[in-house]
Write an enzyme that holds these catalytic residues in place. Structure first.
Site, PDB file in Angstrom:
ATOM      1  N   LYS A  41      -5.132  72.707 -46.263  1.00 39.82           N
ATOM      2  CA  LYS A  41      -3.730  73.799 -46.476  1.00 39.82           C
ATOM      3  C   LYS A  41      -3.692  73.639 -48.110  1.00 39.82           C
ATOM      4  CE  LYS A  41      -1.303  74.186 -43.376  1.00 39.82           C
ATOM      5  NZ  LYS A  41      -0.678  76.146 -43.014  1.00 39.82           N
ATOM      6  N   SER A  44       0.765  74.558 -47.160  1.00 39.68           N
ATOM      7  CA  SER A  44       2.443  73.547 -46.848  1.00 39.68           C
ATOM      8  C   SER A  44       2.094  72.791 -48.394  1.00 39.68           C
ATOM      9  CB  SER A  44       1.711  72.638 -46.117  1.00 39.68           C
ATOM     10  OG  SER A  44       2.232  71.295 -46.217  1.00 39.68           O
ATOM     11  N   TYR A  66      -4.663  67.942 -43.127  1.00 37.24           N
ATOM     12  CA  TYR A  66      -3.939  68.906 -42.920  1.00 37.24           C
ATOM     13  C   TYR A  66      -3.340  68.970 -44.212  1.00 37.24           C
ATOM     14  CZ  TYR A  66       0.832  71.210 -42.140  1.00 37.24           C
ATOM     15  OH  TYR A  66       1.523  72.557 -42.405  1.00 37.24           O
TER      16      TYR A  66
HETATM   17  N1  LIG Z   1       7.566  73.930 -40.067  1.00 38.59           N
HETATM   18  C1  LIG Z   1       7.410  74.367 -41.525  1.00 38.59           C
HETATM   19  O1  LIG Z   1       8.542  73.284 -41.693  1.00 38.59           O
HETATM   20  C2  LIG Z   1       6.050  73.860 -41.864  1.00 38.59           C
HETATM   21  C3  LIG Z   1       5.880  73.502 -43.331  1.00 38.59           C
HETATM   22  C4  LIG Z   1       4.440  73.819 -43.953  1.00 38.59           C
HETATM   23  C5  LIG Z   1       4.052  74.396 -43.052  1.00 38.59           C
HETATM   24  N2  LIG Z   1       3.901  74.694 -42.107  1.00 38.59           N
HETATM   25  C6  LIG Z   1       2.601  75.959 -41.532  1.00 38.59           C
HETATM   26  O2  LIG Z   1       3.159  77.455 -41.216  1.00 38.59           O
HETATM   27  C7  LIG Z   1       2.532  76.989 -39.514  1.00 38.59           C
HETATM   28  C8  LIG Z   1       3.498  77.692 -38.900  1.00 38.59           C
HETATM   29  O3  LIG Z   1       4.596  76.652 -38.810  1.00 38.59           O
HETATM   30  P1  LIG Z   1       5.023  76.353 -37.659  1.00 38.59           P
HETATM   31  O4  LIG Z   1       6.574  74.909 -37.925  1.00 38.59           O
HETATM   32  O5  LIG Z   1       5.731  77.707 -37.046  1.00 38.59           O
HETATM   33  O6  LIG Z   1       5.076  76.269 -36.490  1.00 38.59           O
HETATM   34  P2  LIG Z   1       4.535  76.105 -34.454  1.00 38.59           P
HETATM   35  O7  LIG Z   1       3.536  75.106 -33.256  1.00 38.59           O
HETATM   36  O8  LIG Z   1       6.460  76.313 -34.252  1.00 38.59           O
HETATM   37  O9  LIG Z   1       3.723  77.756 -34.802  1.00 38.59           O
HETATM   38  C9  LIG Z   1       2.266  77.157 -35.170  1.00 38.59           C
HETATM   39  C10 LIG Z   1       1.823  78.430 -33.134  1.00 38.59           C
HETATM   40  O10 LIG Z   1       0.484  78.895 -34.127  1.00 38.59           O
HETATM   41  C11 LIG Z   1      -0.040  78.552 -32.401  1.00 38.59           C
HETATM   42  N3  LIG Z   1      -1.344  77.997 -32.975  1.00 38.59           N
HETATM   43  C12 LIG Z   1      -2.324  77.032 -32.743  1.00 38.59           C
HETATM   44  N4  LIG Z   1      -3.634  77.058 -33.661  1.00 38.59           N
HETATM   45  C13 LIG Z   1      -3.029  77.921 -33.091  1.00 38.59           C
HETATM   46  C14 LIG Z   1      -5.352  78.573 -32.898  1.00 38.59           C
HETATM   47  N5  LIG Z   1      -6.892  77.809 -33.394  1.00 38.59           N
HETATM   48  N6  LIG Z   1      -5.284  80.301 -32.489  1.00 38.59           N
HETATM   49  C15 LIG Z   1      -4.031  80.334 -32.922  1.00 38.59           C
HETATM   50  N7  LIG Z   1      -2.758  79.992 -33.326  1.00 38.59           N
HETATM   51  C16 LIG Z   1      -2.180  79.076 -33.091  1.00 38.59           C
HETATM   52  C17 LIG Z   1       0.401  77.818 -31.977  1.00 38.59           C
HETATM   53  O11 LIG Z   1       0.430  77.857 -30.732  1.00 38.59           O
HETATM   54  C18 LIG Z   1       2.324  78.132 -31.838  1.00 38.59           C
HETATM   55  O12 LIG Z   1       2.678  78.810 -31.699  1.00 38.59           O
HETATM   56  C19 LIG Z   1       1.758  76.568 -39.667  1.00 38.59           C
HETATM   57  O13 LIG Z   1       0.817  77.514 -40.408  1.00 38.59           O
HETATM   58  C20 LIG Z   1       2.018  75.129 -40.325  1.00 38.59           C
HETATM   59  O14 LIG Z   1       1.200  74.326 -41.020  1.00 38.59           O
HETATM   60  C21 LIG Z   1       5.162  75.006 -41.300  1.00 38.59           C
END
Ligand SMILES: NC(=O)c1ccc[n+]([C@@H]2O[C@H](COP(=O)([O-])OP(=O)(O)OC[C@H]3O[C@@H](n4cnc5c(N)ncnc54)[C@H](O)[C@@H]3O)[C@@H](O)[C@H]2O)c1
Length: 302
Positions: A169, A152, A165
């Site tokens: 990351k 991230s 976080y």
């Molecule tokens: N959305 C963004 O713009 C963004 C930006 C930077 C990084 N990220 C990263 O991308 C990844 C996906 O995020 P997202 O935005 O799709 O969020 P999201 O909440 O839609 O999806 C994340 C999923 O991970 C699952 N999860 C959480 N803890 C878990 C565990 N211990 N074991 C198994 N599953 C688990 C949750 O139940 C959820 O369904 C994450 O790592 C997040 O930090 C997202």
């Protein structure tokens, strides 16, 4: 289709929602058999719901693909072992790991409780280690593997209120840098993803008109490529969001040699010391040390 994952097996952690879901579906569309892992917990990582992973696996099967679900937590060492084993038991191999599971517990540093620090590090950073540690022997034995670690901007450049976080990351970059070296002779490519997408995690953080063009489906193509046999790059930080694809990197300048190094000399030449003009990426400590050694030998000979 140039990018084909026919015959390959993928594990997508956090594959039940958001970016992970889009990735799981895209990998399946390209021919991979997919184990969709997701605890189904809430945005703060609490609770479980096995139906979340199962729904994505069912969608893949309905579209004619092969998929199974796993509701374990990546933060649990044994659960991580079980998910790798489930994929290998079902399909005889494991080619792809997309480490994507995660949640948020934002607090300013002075308010951040130890349990909120630990829960985030346990899932985002230790969770990636747990899964990779168990997948690695399979990759070595197959002499093939592709890994995407979802990092991230919070780790690359920082985001207020996300010390836990951002640290986790950022730690993934270190994990990638070492894993890329350890995987090199086994054709295991390890890269990091810097995504941007409208998901429940970013709800309310983006204006509605921006969110409308930030579908997780626009992140998935970068991941699918990085997970494919077409990709021979390792150690890259690839950004993807809203249709923009790019690369971020840690770079290093040439530095300068100070004849009489003291704090005054550093102060006097601070601009040159910190200038990024001509800065380059570099591959490994061993290579850098070898280059330094060759440079010193050249200077001594000259
Ligand atoms: N959305 C963004 O713009 C963004 C930006 C930077 C990084 N990220 C990263 O991308 C990844 C996906 O995020 P997202 O935005 O799709 O969020 P999201 O909440 O839609 O999806 C994340 C999923 O991970 C699952 N999860 C959480 N803890 C878990 C565990 N211990 N074991 C198994 N599953 C688990 C949750 O139940 C959820 O369904 C994450 O790592 C997040 O930090 C997202």
């Amino acid at each position: 289709m140039v990018v084909s994952l026919a015959g390959q097996v993928a594990l997508v952690t956090g594959g039940g929602r958001g970016i992970g879901q889009a990735v799981a579906l895209d990998l399946a569309r390209h021919g991979a058999r997919v184990l969709v892992n997701d605890t189904g917990g809430d945005l703060a990582g609490r609770g479980t719901d096995a139906a979340v992973a199962e729904a994505v696996a069912a969608t893949i099967r309905e579209a004619g693909g092969e998929a199974a679900a796993n509701a374990g937590s990546v933060a649990d060492y044994e659960d991580a072992y079980t998910m790798v084993k489930q994929a290998v038991d079902a399909w005889g191999r494991l080619d792809i790991v997309v480490s994507n599971a995660g949640f948020l517990r934002d607090q300013a540093l002075h308010n951040m409780k130890p349990e909120d620090w630990q829960a985030i590090v346990d899932t985002h950073l230790t969770g990636a280690y747990n899964v990779l540690h168990h997948a690695w022997p399979v990759f070595r034995q197959q002499r093939y593997g592709r890994v995407v670690l979802t990092s991230s901007n919070s780790g690359f450049i920082g985001n207020f209120g996300q010390a836990n976080y951002g640290a986790a990351k950022g730690g993934l970059i270190g994990l990638m840098n070492v894993a890329k070296l350890e995987g090199q002779k086994y054709e295991v490519m390890v890269n990091c993803l810097g995504p941007g997408a409208a998901t429940r995690m970013t709800e309310g953080l983006m204006p509605a008109e921006r969110a409308a063009v930030m579908s997780p489906n626009l992140v998935a193509p970068a991941v699918t490529y990085l997970c494919s046999p077409e990709c021979h790059d390792s150690g890259f930080i690839v950004e993807a969001g809203g249709g923009r694809f790019g690369r971020a990197a840690i770079v290093r300048n040439q530095g300068i040699n100070l004849e009489r190094p003291d704090a005054d000399a550093v102060a006097a030449r601070w601009k040159e010391i910190t200038s990024l003009e001509g800065a380059e990426t570099w591959w490994s400590m061993r290579q850098t040390l070898a280059e330094r050694e060759a440079e010193r030998a050249g200077q001594a000979a000259g």
